[in-house]
Design a protein around this motif. Structure first.
Motif, PDB file in Angstrom:
ATOM      1  N   GLY A 266      -8.222  49.030  33.999  1.00 34.76           N
ATOM      2  CA  GLY A 266      -7.491  47.861  33.539  1.00 34.76           C
ATOM      3  C   GLY A 266      -8.418  46.784  33.024  1.00 34.76           C
ATOM      4  N   ALA A 267      -9.464  46.491  33.808  1.00 33.88           N
ATOM      5  CA  ALA A 267     -10.422  45.452  33.415  1.00 33.88           C
ATOM      6  C   ALA A 267     -11.240  45.879  32.215  1.00 33.88           C
ATOM      7  CB  ALA A 267     -11.342  45.127  34.590  1.00 33.88           C
ATOM      8  N   GLY A 268     -11.410  47.191  32.050  1.00 32.15           N
ATOM      9  CA  GLY A 268     -12.184  47.665  30.917  1.00 32.15           C
ATOM     10  C   GLY A 268     -11.398  47.704  29.630  1.00 32.15           C
ATOM     11  N   HIS A 269     -10.103  48.005  29.725  1.00 27.36           N
ATOM     12  CA  HIS A 269      -9.361  48.221  28.489  1.00 27.36           C
ATOM     13  C   HIS A 269      -8.873  46.945  27.823  1.00 27.36           C
ATOM     14  CE1 HIS A 269      -5.656  48.891  26.117  1.00 27.36           C
ATOM     15  NE2 HIS A 269      -6.457  49.740  25.527  1.00 27.36           N
ATOM     16  N   GLU A 270      -8.053  46.178  28.525  1.00 25.06           N
ATOM     17  CA  GLU A 270      -7.402  45.022  27.883  1.00 25.06           C
ATOM     18  C   GLU A 270      -8.408  44.052  27.264  1.00 25.06           C
ATOM     19  OE1 GLU A 270      -3.952  42.559  26.883  1.00 25.06           O
ATOM     20  OE2 GLU A 270      -4.258  44.670  27.354  1.00 25.06           O
ATOM     21  N   PRO A 271      -9.424  43.590  28.000  1.00 23.71           N
ATOM     22  CA  PRO A 271     -10.379  42.673  27.373  1.00 23.71           C
ATOM     23  C   PRO A 271     -11.183  43.314  26.245  1.00 23.71           C
ATOM     24  CG  PRO A 271     -10.503  42.541  29.768  1.00 23.71           C
ATOM     25  CD  PRO A 271      -9.685  43.757  29.443  1.00 23.71           C
ATOM     26  N   THR A 272     -11.560  44.594  26.401  1.00 26.20           N
ATOM     27  CA  THR A 272     -12.354  45.243  25.355  1.00 26.20           C
ATOM     28  C   THR A 272     -11.548  45.407  24.080  1.00 26.20           C
ATOM     29  OG1 THR A 272     -13.569  46.451  27.072  1.00 26.20           O
ATOM     30  CG2 THR A 272     -13.776  47.234  24.813  1.00 26.20           C
ATOM     31  N   ALA A 273     -10.294  45.827  24.213  1.00 30.63           N
ATOM     32  CA  ALA A 273      -9.435  45.958  23.036  1.00 30.63           C
ATOM     33  C   ALA A 273      -9.262  44.615  22.340  1.00 30.63           C
ATOM     34  CB  ALA A 273      -8.069  46.519  23.449  1.00 30.63           C
ATOM     35  N   ASN A 274      -9.029  43.561  23.122  1.00 27.33           N
ATOM     36  CA  ASN A 274      -8.857  42.232  22.534  1.00 27.33           C
ATOM     37  C   ASN A 274     -10.149  41.721  21.908  1.00 27.33           C
ATOM     38  OD1 ASN A 274      -6.252  42.337  23.489  1.00 27.33           O
ATOM     39  ND2 ASN A 274      -6.652  41.054  25.276  1.00 27.33           N
ATOM     40  N   LEU A 275     -11.283  42.037  22.530  1.00 24.65           N
ATOM     41  CA  LEU A 275     -12.557  41.606  21.982  1.00 24.65           C
ATOM     42  C   LEU A 275     -12.814  42.266  20.628  1.00 24.65           C
ATOM     43  CD1 LEU A 275     -15.188  40.034  22.288  1.00 24.65           C
ATOM     44  CD2 LEU A 275     -16.108  41.954  23.630  1.00 24.65           C
ATOM     45  N   ILE A 276     -12.552  43.563  20.529  1.00 19.33           N
ATOM     46  CA  ILE A 276     -12.726  44.268  19.258  1.00 19.33           C
ATOM     47  C   ILE A 276     -11.817  43.661  18.181  1.00 19.33           C
ATOM     48  CG2 ILE A 276     -12.387  46.464  18.066  1.00 19.33           C
ATOM     49  CD1 ILE A 276     -13.108  47.847  20.745  1.00 19.33           C
ATOM     50  N   ALA A 277     -10.546  43.496  18.516  1.00 19.33           N
ATOM     51  CA  ALA A 277      -9.582  43.011  17.519  1.00 19.33           C
ATOM     52  C   ALA A 277      -9.850  41.561  17.128  1.00 19.33           C
ATOM     53  CB  ALA A 277      -8.169  43.155  18.064  1.00 19.33           C
ATOM     54  N   ASN A 278     -10.118  40.703  18.098  1.00 21.95           N
ATOM     55  CA  ASN A 278     -10.359  39.291  17.781  1.00 21.95           C
ATOM     56  C   ASN A 278     -11.621  39.111  16.951  1.00 21.95           C
ATOM     57  OD1 ASN A 278      -8.097  38.831  19.298  1.00 21.95           O
ATOM     58  ND2 ASN A 278      -9.143  37.825  21.003  1.00 21.95           N
ATOM     59  N   ALA A 279     -12.657  39.914  17.248  1.00 24.89           N
ATOM     60  CA  ALA A 279     -13.885  39.825  16.457  1.00 24.89           C
ATOM     61  C   ALA A 279     -13.649  40.343  15.040  1.00 24.89           C
ATOM     62  CB  ALA A 279     -15.011  40.601  17.140  1.00 24.89           C
ATOM     63  N   LEU A 280     -12.902  41.434  14.908  1.00 23.70           N
ATOM     64  CA  LEU A 280     -12.577  41.937  13.565  1.00 23.70           C
ATOM     65  C   LEU A 280     -11.773  40.906  12.773  1.00 23.70           C
ATOM     66  CD1 LEU A 280     -11.675  45.688  14.204  1.00 23.70           C
ATOM     67  CD2 LEU A 280     -13.442  44.828  12.645  1.00 23.70           C
ATOM     68  N   ALA A 281     -10.834  40.244  13.447  1.00 23.16           N
ATOM     69  CA  ALA A 281     -10.020  39.239  12.760  1.00 23.16           C
ATOM     70  C   ALA A 281     -10.895  38.134  12.191  1.00 23.16           C
ATOM     71  CB  ALA A 281      -8.986  38.657  13.728  1.00 23.16           C
ATOM     72  N   ARG A 282     -11.908  37.748  12.920  1.00 21.66           N
ATOM     73  CA  ARG A 282     -12.820  36.701  12.417  1.00 21.66           C
ATOM     74  C   ARG A 282     -13.669  37.232  11.268  1.00 21.66           C
ATOM     75  NH1 ARG A 282     -14.209  31.912  15.850  1.00 21.66           N
ATOM     76  NH2 ARG A 282     -12.389  31.714  17.181  1.00 21.66           N
ATOM     77  N   MET A 283     -14.230  38.404  11.453  1.00 17.92           N
ATOM     78  CA  MET A 283     -15.119  38.950  10.425  1.00 17.92           C
ATOM     79  C   MET A 283     -14.410  39.135   9.092  1.00 17.92           C
ATOM     80  SD  MET A 283     -17.417  41.853  12.344  1.00 17.92           S
ATOM     81  CE  MET A 283     -18.231  42.210  10.795  1.00 17.92           C
ATOM     82  N   LEU A 284     -13.173  39.600   9.147  1.00 16.09           N
ATOM     83  CA  LEU A 284     -12.480  39.985   7.915  1.00 16.09           C
ATOM     84  C   LEU A 284     -11.771  38.825   7.225  1.00 16.09           C
ATOM     85  CD1 LEU A 284     -10.972  43.403   9.088  1.00 16.09           C
ATOM     86  CD2 LEU A 284     -13.161  42.941   7.968  1.00 16.09           C
TER      87      LEU A 284
END
Length: 462
Positions: A266-284
């Protein structure tokens, strides 16, 4: 990977804290030791999801702590001050992580209970018990070489990109960021890759179930997955986290192994998924990153640090309960009262910053933040989490070098709820790629490897 959305079945009375909520402050029963009649601000609903930082700014008028409501009828005190947050997180003598006393007064059907209910794991324990649980988790992850972790992320990233590459468009949240960590964890915990779809389906229902029946069915499916995992490893150990938890010198019981497995997923998935998506949103959507897709000055790691400082994937958590009545940074807190830390509010207390400008530090390293929490309960696997997110973004932008979002950044929407900063979707477009085009492709990258290297090894007997 600071905090999980704990996967467990929810009661028949479950409802999402954002359902039908306006997000505006309303009068509710205030948390203990707040003035009677105080207006308690909701940390859920569409208005909060759309502008949480406006809410944090209003909450700062209370001082270092503010009364909030994290779900209907569930009050808490929220720490919004950076110094106060550090004082709390570094003081296990005053503050406990054990929520059992608080649970006696919490609504049994509250949607936030899965995140706050006590279990024998490293999130909700103190002292010696916490040390035992944490050592099993940290020692387990230390046994995974960084290059092997990166290789596994690359393999799963390529397989996902191959699925949507021909379309020329994708929801990077649903089709990439949310799925990749679960495929990875399925392997790290020791089940064959063929089980990953079972894990993805079960946890998607737990997180996104629209009805109590859907959530309960998904919770049961996840319990079934964990049961199969535990049974397989009890029969035959392997080179995986579950086996290492079982054989750790801390001597965890079967129940304790199961709970460390659940919390780590649980601790590994939700934050990691959000970190990937939020960082991509900024980059793109940020011109300062655009050139990085083909090798510019700012990198995916810069975007990750930017997000951790300015838009942490888990915005509010670190649930603590004072062991005695305490006067803390200007506010009386009653013994056993729920107090949470707002990483998002504390990080941005003096304003939000752009890439590489936090405190004048360089983009890839500087700027203090609390996205990993701090103190004895700080995230135990910060480096693996960063490696997973960085590799996932690098791989995606390497294959799809002209990828761009189909909406502006300010048009993106976020899921309701008090704990996370999670996109509902991340729509993108790019030049399609196909298996038969000349040159390297994700299909060729994956399929050209020898079969014995692509096959999940059988679990060895002991």
């Amino acid at each position: 990977m600071t905090s999980p959305r704990l996967p467990r079945p929810r009661s028949a009375g479950h409802r999402d804290p954002g359902d039908g909520a306006s997000g505006a402050p309303r009068r509710v029963m205030p948390p203990p030791m707040t003035p009677p009649g105080s207006e308690v601000t909701q940390l859920y609903g569409p208005e909060f999801a759309a502008d949480p930082y406006g809410t944090y700014e209003r909450l700062r008028h209370y001082g270092a702590l503010a009364p909030v409501e994290i779900a209907p009828g569930v009050g808490a005190m929220l720490v919004t001050d950076y110094r106060a947050a550090l004082d709390l997180l570094h003081d296990p003598e005053t503050w406990s992580k054990d929520s059992r006393t608080w649970m006696k007064s919490a609504p049994e059907d509250s949607p936030v209970l899965p995140m706050l209910a006590w279990r024998p794991n490293l999130f909700f324990s103190d002292g010696e018990a916490h040390g035992r649980y944490r050592s099993a988790v940290t020692d387990g992850f230390e046994r995974i070489p960084a290059h092997e972790l990166r290789t596994a992320v690359v393999e799963f990233a390529d397989s996902l990109i191959a699925k949507f590459g021909e379309k020329g468009e994708a929801d990077l949240m649903a089709e990439y960021a949310r799925v990749l960590p679960l495929m990875l964890f399925n392997r790290l915990f020791g089940l064959p890759d063929s089980y990953s779809e079972q894990l993805i389906t079960a946890l998607a229902g737990v997180w996104e179930g629209r009805t109590a029946e859907e959530a309960s069915a998904a919770g049961a499916a996840f319990e079934g997955y964990i049961g199969e995992l535990m049974a397989a490893k009890k029969q035959a150990r392997g080179e995986d986290l579950t086996s290492w938890f079982m054989d750790h010198p801390a001597g965890l019981t079967d129940e304790e192994v199961m709970h460390q497995t659940v919390i780590t997923m649980g601790a590994g998935h939700e934050p990691t998924a959000n970190l990937i998506a939020n960082a991509l949103a900024r980059m793109l959507t940020d011109d300062r990153y655009y050139s990085t897709l083909s090798g510019g000055a700012l990198t995916p790691l810069d975007a990750i640090h930017d997000v951790l400082r300015n838009e942490p994937p888990i915005a509010n958590y670190s649930a603590h309960f004072p062991k005695r009545d305490v006067y803390f940074h200007g506010t009386w807190i009653r013994r056993g009262q729920l107090v949470m830390v707002s990483y998002a509010a504390a990080n941005t207390q003096h304003g939000r910053t752009g890439p590489g400008r936090s405190g004048g530090a360089s983009g890839s390293g500087g700027g203090s933040h609390l996205a990993w929490a701090a103190g004895p309960h700080s995230c135990p696997v910060q480096q693996p989490a960063t490696l997973i997110a960085t590799t996932a973004i690098e791989r995606l932008t390497a294959w799809l070098s002209d990828i761009e979002l189909t909406v502006r950044h300010d048009e993106l929407t976020y899921r309701n709820g008090p704990f996370h900063r999670a996109l509902t979707c991340l729509p993108a477009r790019f030049t399609p790629i196909s298996p038969d085009q000349p040159g390297a492709t994700p299909w060729e990258s994956r399929e050209s490897r020898p079969l014995e290297e692509r096959r999940t090894p059988a679990t060895p007997a002991r």
